[in-house]
Design a protein around this motif. Structure first.
Motif, PDB file in Angstrom:
ATOM      1  N   SER A 227      38.240  48.005  29.590  1.00 12.59           N
ATOM      2  CA  SER A 227      39.376  47.506  29.510  1.00 12.59           C
ATOM      3  C   SER A 227      40.301  47.685  30.342  1.00 12.59           C
ATOM      4  O   SER A 227      41.015  47.275  31.137  1.00 12.59           O
ATOM      5  CB  SER A 227      40.214  47.725  28.175  1.00 12.59           C
ATOM      6  N   THR A 228      40.244  49.129  30.985  1.00  7.57           N
ATOM      7  CA  THR A 228      40.962  49.561  32.309  1.00  7.57           C
ATOM      8  C   THR A 228      40.714  48.786  33.538  1.00  7.57           C
ATOM      9  O   THR A 228      41.500  48.200  34.273  1.00  7.57           O
ATOM     10  CB  THR A 228      40.702  51.062  32.281  1.00  7.57           C
ATOM     11  N   GLN A 229      39.314  48.618  33.668  1.00  5.80           N
ATOM     12  CA  GLN A 229      38.685  47.908  34.928  1.00  5.80           C
ATOM     13  C   GLN A 229      39.461  46.428  34.715  1.00  5.80           C
ATOM     14  O   GLN A 229      39.629  45.907  35.759  1.00  5.80           O
ATOM     15  CB  GLN A 229      37.139  47.587  34.518  1.00  5.80           C
ATOM     16  N   GLU A 230      39.448  45.876  33.679  1.00  9.66           N
ATOM     17  CA  GLU A 230      39.923  44.503  33.529  1.00  9.66           C
ATOM     18  C   GLU A 230      41.231  44.222  34.064  1.00  9.66           C
ATOM     19  O   GLU A 230      41.825  43.617  34.712  1.00  9.66           O
ATOM     20  CB  GLU A 230      39.837  44.161  32.148  1.00  9.66           C
ATOM     21  N   GLU A 231      42.066  45.281  33.457  1.00  6.51           N
ATOM     22  CA  GLU A 231      43.500  45.419  33.858  1.00  6.51           C
ATOM     23  C   GLU A 231      43.576  45.573  35.369  1.00  6.51           C
ATOM     24  O   GLU A 231      44.307  45.182  36.055  1.00  6.51           O
ATOM     25  CB  GLU A 231      44.324  46.474  33.011  1.00  6.51           C
ATOM     26  N   PHE A 232      42.817  46.541  35.805  1.00  6.21           N
ATOM     27  CA  PHE A 232      42.921  47.064  37.336  1.00  6.21           C
ATOM     28  C   PHE A 232      42.518  45.725  38.090  1.00  6.21           C
ATOM     29  O   PHE A 232      43.357  45.365  39.023  1.00  6.21           O
ATOM     30  CB  PHE A 232      41.835  48.117  37.439  1.00  6.21           C
ATOM     31  N   PRO A 254      31.311  49.707  47.554  1.00  2.00           N
ATOM     32  CA  PRO A 254      31.719  48.879  46.238  1.00  2.00           C
ATOM     33  C   PRO A 254      30.462  48.216  45.621  1.00  2.00           C
ATOM     34  O   PRO A 254      30.347  48.422  44.441  1.00  2.00           O
ATOM     35  CB  PRO A 254      32.284  47.634  47.123  1.00  2.00           C
ATOM     36  N   ASN A 255      29.175  47.947  46.492  1.00  2.31           N
ATOM     37  CA  ASN A 255      28.002  47.648  46.028  1.00  2.31           C
ATOM     38  C   ASN A 255      27.300  48.548  45.133  1.00  2.31           C
ATOM     39  O   ASN A 255      26.537  48.325  44.336  1.00  2.31           O
ATOM     40  CB  ASN A 255      27.327  47.074  47.093  1.00  2.31           C
ATOM     41  N   ASP A 262      30.487  42.884  38.768  1.00  2.00           N
ATOM     42  CA  ASP A 262      29.969  42.272  39.800  1.00  2.00           C
ATOM     43  C   ASP A 262      31.171  41.629  40.585  1.00  2.00           C
ATOM     44  O   ASP A 262      31.588  41.628  41.886  1.00  2.00           O
ATOM     45  CB  ASP A 262      28.972  41.189  39.657  1.00  2.00           C
ATOM     46  N   ARG A 263      32.037  40.822  39.698  1.00  2.00           N
ATOM     47  CA  ARG A 263      33.382  40.090  40.516  1.00  2.00           C
ATOM     48  C   ARG A 263      34.397  41.226  41.011  1.00  2.00           C
ATOM     49  O   ARG A 263      34.596  41.147  42.130  1.00  2.00           O
ATOM     50  CB  ARG A 263      34.142  39.296  39.430  1.00  2.00           C
ATOM     51  N   MET A 264      33.938  42.384  40.479  1.00  3.10           N
ATOM     52  CA  MET A 264      34.967  43.717  40.817  1.00  3.10           C
ATOM     53  C   MET A 264      34.361  44.118  42.156  1.00  3.10           C
ATOM     54  O   MET A 264      35.214  44.283  42.990  1.00  3.10           O
ATOM     55  CB  MET A 264      35.116  44.695  39.881  1.00  3.10           C
ATOM     56  N   LEU A 268      36.308  43.956  45.579  1.00  4.98           N
ATOM     57  CA  LEU A 268      36.599  45.289  46.447  1.00  4.98           C
ATOM     58  C   LEU A 268      35.989  45.483  47.895  1.00  4.98           C
ATOM     59  O   LEU A 268      36.640  45.811  48.829  1.00  4.98           O
ATOM     60  CB  LEU A 268      36.112  46.474  45.864  1.00  4.98           C
ATOM     61  N   GLY A 269      35.059  44.594  48.237  1.00  2.00           N
ATOM     62  CA  GLY A 269      34.451  44.474  49.470  1.00  2.00           C
ATOM     63  C   GLY A 269      35.118  43.346  50.491  1.00  2.00           C
ATOM     64  O   GLY A 269      34.485  43.185  51.512  1.00  2.00           O
ATOM     65  N   TRP A 270      36.037  42.711  49.946  1.00  2.00           N
ATOM     66  CA  TRP A 270      36.590  41.568  50.787  1.00  2.00           C
ATOM     67  C   TRP A 270      37.442  41.890  51.937  1.00  2.00           C
ATOM     68  O   TRP A 270      37.301  41.291  52.868  1.00  2.00           O
ATOM     69  CB  TRP A 270      37.534  40.757  49.906  1.00  2.00           C
TER      70      TRP A 270
END
Ligand code: ADP
Ligand code: MG
Length: 449
Positions: A227-232, A254-255, A262-264, A268-270
């Motif tokens: 859930s933290t990841q989602e909010e982040f 990131p990988n 995966d979407r995170m 992160l690598g953008w």
């Protein structure tokens, strides 16, 4: 006094509105309520804990200045949470100490305190960190986000946090109006969970989305925390979409972050991914020289070289070792020498003894004698391959903790007596052939480094 106090507050509000603009004023400053004045301190109420924390970090210093300009009996401003308006105020709200203002570095519950030592000028640049350093400087100096996010990664103690603090200091100095928020991923999670508990998530979102530069340190910490990841992820997207700079650090790329969606990972690598490599001898020596200078202590170059040579794990340990040598010398009133440095650091030195593997030895030796690696395991007995193989066995015995049978197995399943014979043979050659002895010594040193 009370009358003129509210008059003063009106004038200060006018100034704040002019200085920070209508939007920021309406969101953060207008809701503040003047409570009163006693013992030289003005009390102001904020409607929620988040707003209190936010106002404190972002406007606290300016608020104090403005009050003091109005009224020179004022020594500081206290911002409290307005309990009146909170129906279900959490009980701890009353016991949370109210922090005073007037100090930019005031520790708050949101951002972390910036370490004054962690600046760009104190950062030593070398090959392993030049990309990360250049990227950090670029972000710190840019008008608009040059790459978003900036993702810094590398092993422990290699300078990730240092670079993030340095960015924050630089922006604070050159563009104080920009809202910079630095915090660990752990703290981000803690804030988020608390916001959930107190049903304060709207304020939480507002808070994080209103920053110009958000830095989250050690993001691997929220891997696996869904859930933290989602909010982040949402916070992150909101900021990047508005072209607000986000800076992330982690111990892996990131990988390679396990437990990250995966979407995170892909998001992160953008921007720019910059890694910090393990230190080199030159970089370690440079850092030691600069630290010695900062400490204002003359330390023999030999000692610095020795430390740079021996303590290879990370910069934090390197600094720790230097501090220990210096503290010891001061304590016992002896000059710093190579001998007493070795003595003081014996435990650290042991831990830093590099573990060389038999595979590395085989590879290095094969390269050195210009033979194929496969000859290390082959049954060929021609001198041109047998001698290097014996050298590799000898070095395996000297540099690793492996037993003779274990070593034999790694050399194509040879018997332990073959290894023993090799060790004796090489010892014998070393004592009779000076060139050969130097050769082996050179190999040993290369492997140990
Ligand atoms: P990380 O966050 O990567 O684990 P830190 O930034 O906390 O590492 O660095 C550990 C210590 O080493 C800090 O005291 C930091 O100032 C110092 N340090 C790391 N790299 C450098 C460098 N290139 N120059 C000077 N000091 C450094
Ligand atoms: Mg760190």
């Amino acid at each position: 006094m009370a009358d003129s106090l509210s008059g003063q507050w009106k004038r200060i509000q006018g100034r704040l509105q002019a200085e920070y603009g209508e939007a920021a004023y309406r969101s953060w400053l207008k809701p503040l309520e003047l409570l009163g004045y006693s013992d030289g301190r003005v009390r102001i109420a904020a409607p929620t804990r988040f707003m209190r924390d936010w106002v404190e970090t972002q406007y606290g210093g300016r608020l104090t200045q403005l009050w003091q300009a109005q009224n020179d009996t004022i020594s500081g401003v206290d911002i409290v949470i307005d309990l009146e308006h909170r129906v279900a105020a959490p009980p701890i709200a009353e016991t949370v100490p109210v922090l005073a203002h007037g100090n930019e570095n005031v520790a708050t519950e949101i951002g972390a305190r910036l370490d004054p030592r962690l600046t760009f000028s104190n950062f030593i640049v070398g090959k392993p960190n030049e990309l990360a350093f250049a990227a950090a400087r670029r972000v710190a100096e840019a008008e608009t986000a040059p790459f978003n996010p900036l993702f810094l990664y590398g092993g422990v103690g290699l300078g990730k946090t240092h670079l993030m603090h340095a960015i924050a200091w630089h922006i604070r100095e050159t563009r104080p109006e920009r809202r910079v928020l630095y915090l660990s991923a752990e703290k981000f999670m803690y804030q988020f969970i608390r916001a959930l508990r107190y049903k304060d998530t709207v304020a939480f979102k507002e808070l994080f989305r209103a920053v110009d530069i958000l830095m989250i340190d050690d993001v691997q910490f929220i891997a696996g925390k869904d859930s933290t990841q989602e909010e982040f992820f949402h916070t992150f997207n909101a900021l990047v979409d508005q072209n607000h700079q986000v800076i992330i650090s982690a111990d892996k790329s990131p990988n390679d972050l396990e437990g990250m969606e995966d979407r995170m990972k892909s998001r992160l690598g953008w921007g720019l991914v910059a890694d910090i490599h393990p230190t080199t001898y030159e970089l370690r020596l440079g850092i030691l020289q600069s630290r010695a200078e900062q400490l204002g202590i003359a330390i023999p170059e030999k000692v610095l070289e020795f430390l740079a040579h021996k303590i290879t794990s990370n910069v934090r340990e390197l600094e720790g070792a230097l501090n220990r040598v210096v503290a010891y010398a001061k304590l016992v009133g002896r000059p710093i020498t190579l001998e007493n440095s070795q003595e003081v650091l014996h435990d650290i030195l042991r831990a830093n003894d590099r573990r060389v593997t038999i595979e590395e030895i085989q590879k290095r030796v094969a390269e050195h004698y210009n033979i194929r690696l496969a000859e290390m395991y082959s049954a060929r007995r021609a001198r041109a391959v047998a001698r290097p193989r014996q050298v590799a066995m000898y070095l395996s015995k000297q540099l690793t903790a492996r037993s003779l049978p274990e070593i034999g197995r790694k050399f194509g399943g040879r018997d332990h007596t073959t290894v023993m014979h090799a060790v004796r043979k090489i010892d014998e050659l070393r004592s009779t052939d000076r060139h050969f002895a130097e050769d082996v010594e050179l190999l040993r040193r290369m492997l140990e480094n």
